[in-house]
Design an enzyme around this catalytic site. Structure first.
Site, PDB file in Angstrom:
ATOM      1  N   ASP A  73     -18.790 -32.767  23.971  1.00  0.00           N
ATOM      2  CA  ASP A  73     -19.654 -32.287  22.890  1.00  0.00           C
ATOM      3  C   ASP A  73     -21.078 -32.054  23.375  1.00  0.00           C
ATOM      4  O   ASP A  73     -21.763 -31.138  22.922  1.00  0.00           O
ATOM      5  CB  ASP A  73     -19.651 -33.283  21.732  1.00  0.00           C
ATOM      6  CG  ASP A  73     -18.376 -33.203  20.889  1.00  0.00           C
ATOM      7  OD1 ASP A  73     -17.522 -32.340  21.187  1.00  0.00           O
ATOM      8  OD2 ASP A  73     -18.246 -33.993  19.935  1.00  0.00           O
ATOM      9  N   GLY A  74     -21.542 -32.898  24.305  1.00  0.00           N
ATOM     10  CA  GLY A  74     -22.891 -32.719  24.849  1.00  0.00           C
ATOM     11  C   GLY A  74     -23.046 -31.397  25.572  1.00  0.00           C
ATOM     12  O   GLY A  74     -24.077 -30.724  25.461  1.00  0.00           O
ATOM     13  N   ASN A 146     -27.194 -30.280  16.183  1.00  0.00           N
ATOM     14  CA  ASN A 146     -26.912 -31.566  15.551  1.00  0.00           C
ATOM     15  C   ASN A 146     -28.072 -32.109  14.729  1.00  0.00           C
ATOM     16  O   ASN A 146     -27.932 -32.330  13.531  1.00  0.00           O
ATOM     17  CB  ASN A 146     -26.513 -32.600  16.603  1.00  0.00           C
ATOM     18  CG  ASN A 146     -25.016 -32.658  16.823  1.00  0.00           C
ATOM     19  OD1 ASN A 146     -24.268 -31.875  16.254  1.00  0.00           O
ATOM     20  ND2 ASN A 146     -24.580 -33.579  17.653  1.00  0.00           N
ATOM     21  N   GLU A 147     -29.200 -32.374  15.378  1.00  0.00           N
ATOM     22  CA  GLU A 147     -30.275 -33.055  14.655  1.00  0.00           C
ATOM     23  C   GLU A 147     -31.618 -32.934  15.354  1.00  0.00           C
ATOM     24  O   GLU A 147     -31.703 -32.675  16.561  1.00  0.00           O
ATOM     25  CB  GLU A 147     -29.961 -34.549  14.465  1.00  0.00           C
ATOM     26  CG  GLU A 147     -30.031 -35.395  15.714  1.00  0.00           C
ATOM     27  CD  GLU A 147     -28.750 -35.514  16.480  1.00  0.00           C
ATOM     28  OE1 GLU A 147     -28.798 -35.317  17.724  1.00  0.00           O
ATOM     29  OE2 GLU A 147     -27.689 -35.787  15.881  1.00  0.00           O
ATOM     30  N   ASP A 176     -37.910 -47.449  13.001  1.00  0.00           N
ATOM     31  CA  ASP A 176     -37.925 -47.104  14.425  1.00  0.00           C
ATOM     32  C   ASP A 176     -37.934 -45.593  14.615  1.00  0.00           C
ATOM     33  O   ASP A 176     -38.293 -45.103  15.692  1.00  0.00           O
ATOM     34  CB  ASP A 176     -36.698 -47.688  15.134  1.00  0.00           C
ATOM     35  CG  ASP A 176     -36.827 -49.184  15.382  1.00  0.00           C
ATOM     36  OD1 ASP A 176     -37.911 -49.747  15.116  1.00  0.00           O
ATOM     37  OD2 ASP A 176     -35.848 -49.793  15.833  1.00  0.00           O
ATOM     38  N   THR A 187     -21.880 -36.277  12.029  1.00  0.00           N
ATOM     39  CA  THR A 187     -20.910 -37.151  12.691  1.00  0.00           C
ATOM     40  C   THR A 187     -21.494 -37.792  13.943  1.00  0.00           C
ATOM     41  O   THR A 187     -20.779 -38.506  14.659  1.00  0.00           O
ATOM     42  CB  THR A 187     -19.648 -36.360  13.086  1.00  0.00           C
ATOM     43  OG1 THR A 187     -20.023 -35.275  13.946  1.00  0.00           O
ATOM     44  CG2 THR A 187     -18.947 -35.809  11.858  1.00  0.00           C
ATOM     45  N   SER A 190     -26.838 -39.667  13.218  1.00  0.00           N
ATOM     46  CA  SER A 190     -27.056 -39.996  11.810  1.00  0.00           C
ATOM     47  C   SER A 190     -25.973 -40.938  11.289  1.00  0.00           C
ATOM     48  O   SER A 190     -26.260 -41.897  10.565  1.00  0.00           O
ATOM     49  CB  SER A 190     -27.099 -38.711  10.969  1.00  0.00           C
ATOM     50  OG  SER A 190     -27.175 -39.004   9.592  1.00  0.00           O
ATOM     51  N   LEU A 191     -24.723 -40.677  11.659  1.00  0.00           N
ATOM     52  CA  LEU A 191     -23.618 -41.520  11.213  1.00  0.00           C
ATOM     53  C   LEU A 191     -23.775 -42.949  11.725  1.00  0.00           C
ATOM     54  O   LEU A 191     -23.547 -43.917  10.993  1.00  0.00           O
ATOM     55  CB  LEU A 191     -22.290 -40.929  11.698  1.00  0.00           C
ATOM     56  CG  LEU A 191     -21.020 -41.708  11.325  1.00  0.00           C
ATOM     57  CD1 LEU A 191     -20.827 -41.748   9.819  1.00  0.00           C
ATOM     58  CD2 LEU A 191     -19.802 -41.087  12.015  1.00  0.00           C
ATOM     59  N   SER A 192     -24.210 -43.096  12.972  1.00  0.00           N
ATOM     60  CA  SER A 192     -24.376 -44.437  13.546  1.00  0.00           C
ATOM     61  C   SER A 192     -25.521 -45.200  12.888  1.00  0.00           C
ATOM     62  O   SER A 192     -25.593 -46.428  13.002  1.00  0.00           O
ATOM     63  CB  SER A 192     -24.619 -44.336  15.053  1.00  0.00           C
ATOM     64  OG  SER A 192     -25.891 -43.799  15.348  1.00  0.00           O
TER      65      SER A 192
END
Length: 291
Positions: A73-74, A146-147, A176, A187, A190-192
């Site tokens: 994915d990266g 993604n973000e 933080d 997914t 943000s999900l973590s």
């Protein structure tokens, strides 16, 4: 058909699959290109495949029919930043474990190429997040799939992120950091941090705090049409910002705003792919040791 293959790096054991991919593409009469980054790793690996051209300029991507991302994915996120405004459809071949973005297993390379040439696929348009700042950042590639993240430096105390939606004050996050994720990015980081899962076709951003000081602060979903601005306070004079896997340190005086990018990432999905199937497998939904 013109196709470019891109990757950041790969293990030596994956070389036979790349050779197979190139051989199958040649069998379909493909005009094949490799990005400069990928070609360096490819040549060092001792791979025997030939019959390709090294992409000389990023502008040449405008003439491509597809870009194949080889990695995880990266790597696909890096491919999106490379393709950018050209909106060339991206095919993700996964060299490791199943991903949310690179969904084609390396063992299925030949089948995937055949399906691609048969036209038996759909193209999903994924929104990108765009960063505006009062200084040039990220080497002129101010967007991500993604973000966008604001984060404290490694050893510094927490920061305060004053956040505004379309000019209206939302909240001051003592945390933080703060994440603004796309549906695709929901997914990921943000999900973590406790953010919600969002269907890729949704038209939203999600604002997710990272380790907030106040436990009553929760993630918030806003429209993709929103413009989100920030000002940051903290003991440190610098903090980190990131777009996907790219990060840089900036001064606290920098002005930051994120919004939807004008163009999209176009991801090729075959008909046997299901986002919800992937969720169940990745998150072990329904898994029970008793069964």
């Amino acid at each position: 058909m013109k196709i470019t293959i891109h990757g950041i790096s790969f293990q030596k054991e994956f070389v036979p699959y790349i050779e197979k991919l190139i051989d199958v593409l040649h069998g379909h009469g493909t005009d094949l290109f490799l990005t400069e980054t990928f070609s360096k790793y490819f040549m060092k690996s001792g791979a025997k495949a030939t019959g390709f051209t090294v992409l000389g300029d990023r502008n040449e991507l405008a003439d491509m029919d597809f870009v194949i991302s080889v990695g995880g994915d990266g790597t696909l996120l890096d491919t999106v930043s490379l393709v950018g405004e050209y909106e060339v459809p991206i095919v993700g071949i996964n060299t490791g474990r199943m991903g949310f973005l690179a969904t084609i297993a390396k063992e299925d390379v030949e089948k995937a190429v055949q399906v691609l040439f048969d036209g038996d696929f759909t193209i999903q348009d994924r929104i990108l997040i765009h960063l505006e700042a009062d200084q040039k950042l990220f080497n002129g590639v101010p967007y991500g799939l993604n973000e966008f993240t604001i984060h404290k430096r490694d050893t510094s105390s927490m920061i305060i992120v004053h956040t505004y939606i379309d000019g209206e004050y939302l909240n001051s996050y003592w945390a933080d950091g703060l994440i603004v994720a796309t549906p695709t990015g929901s997914t990921g980081y943000s999900l973590s941090c406790g953010g919600p899962l969002i269907s890729p076709s949704a038209k939203n951003f999600v604002i997710t705090p990272v380790s907030p000081h106040n436990l009553n602060v929760r993630p918030m979903i806003v429209s993709e049409e929103s413009e989100i601005t920030f000002s940051i306070e903290g003991r440190s004079k610098k903090f980190l910002i990131s777009l996907d896997s790219r990060s840089t340190a900036v001064d606290a005086s920098v002005k930051l705003k994120v919004k939807r990018e004008k163009f999209v990432a176009r991801l090729v999905k075959f008909h046997d792919y299901s986002f919800f199937d992937t969720l169940r497998k990745k998150l072990n939904w329904g898994f029970d040791m008793r069964n």
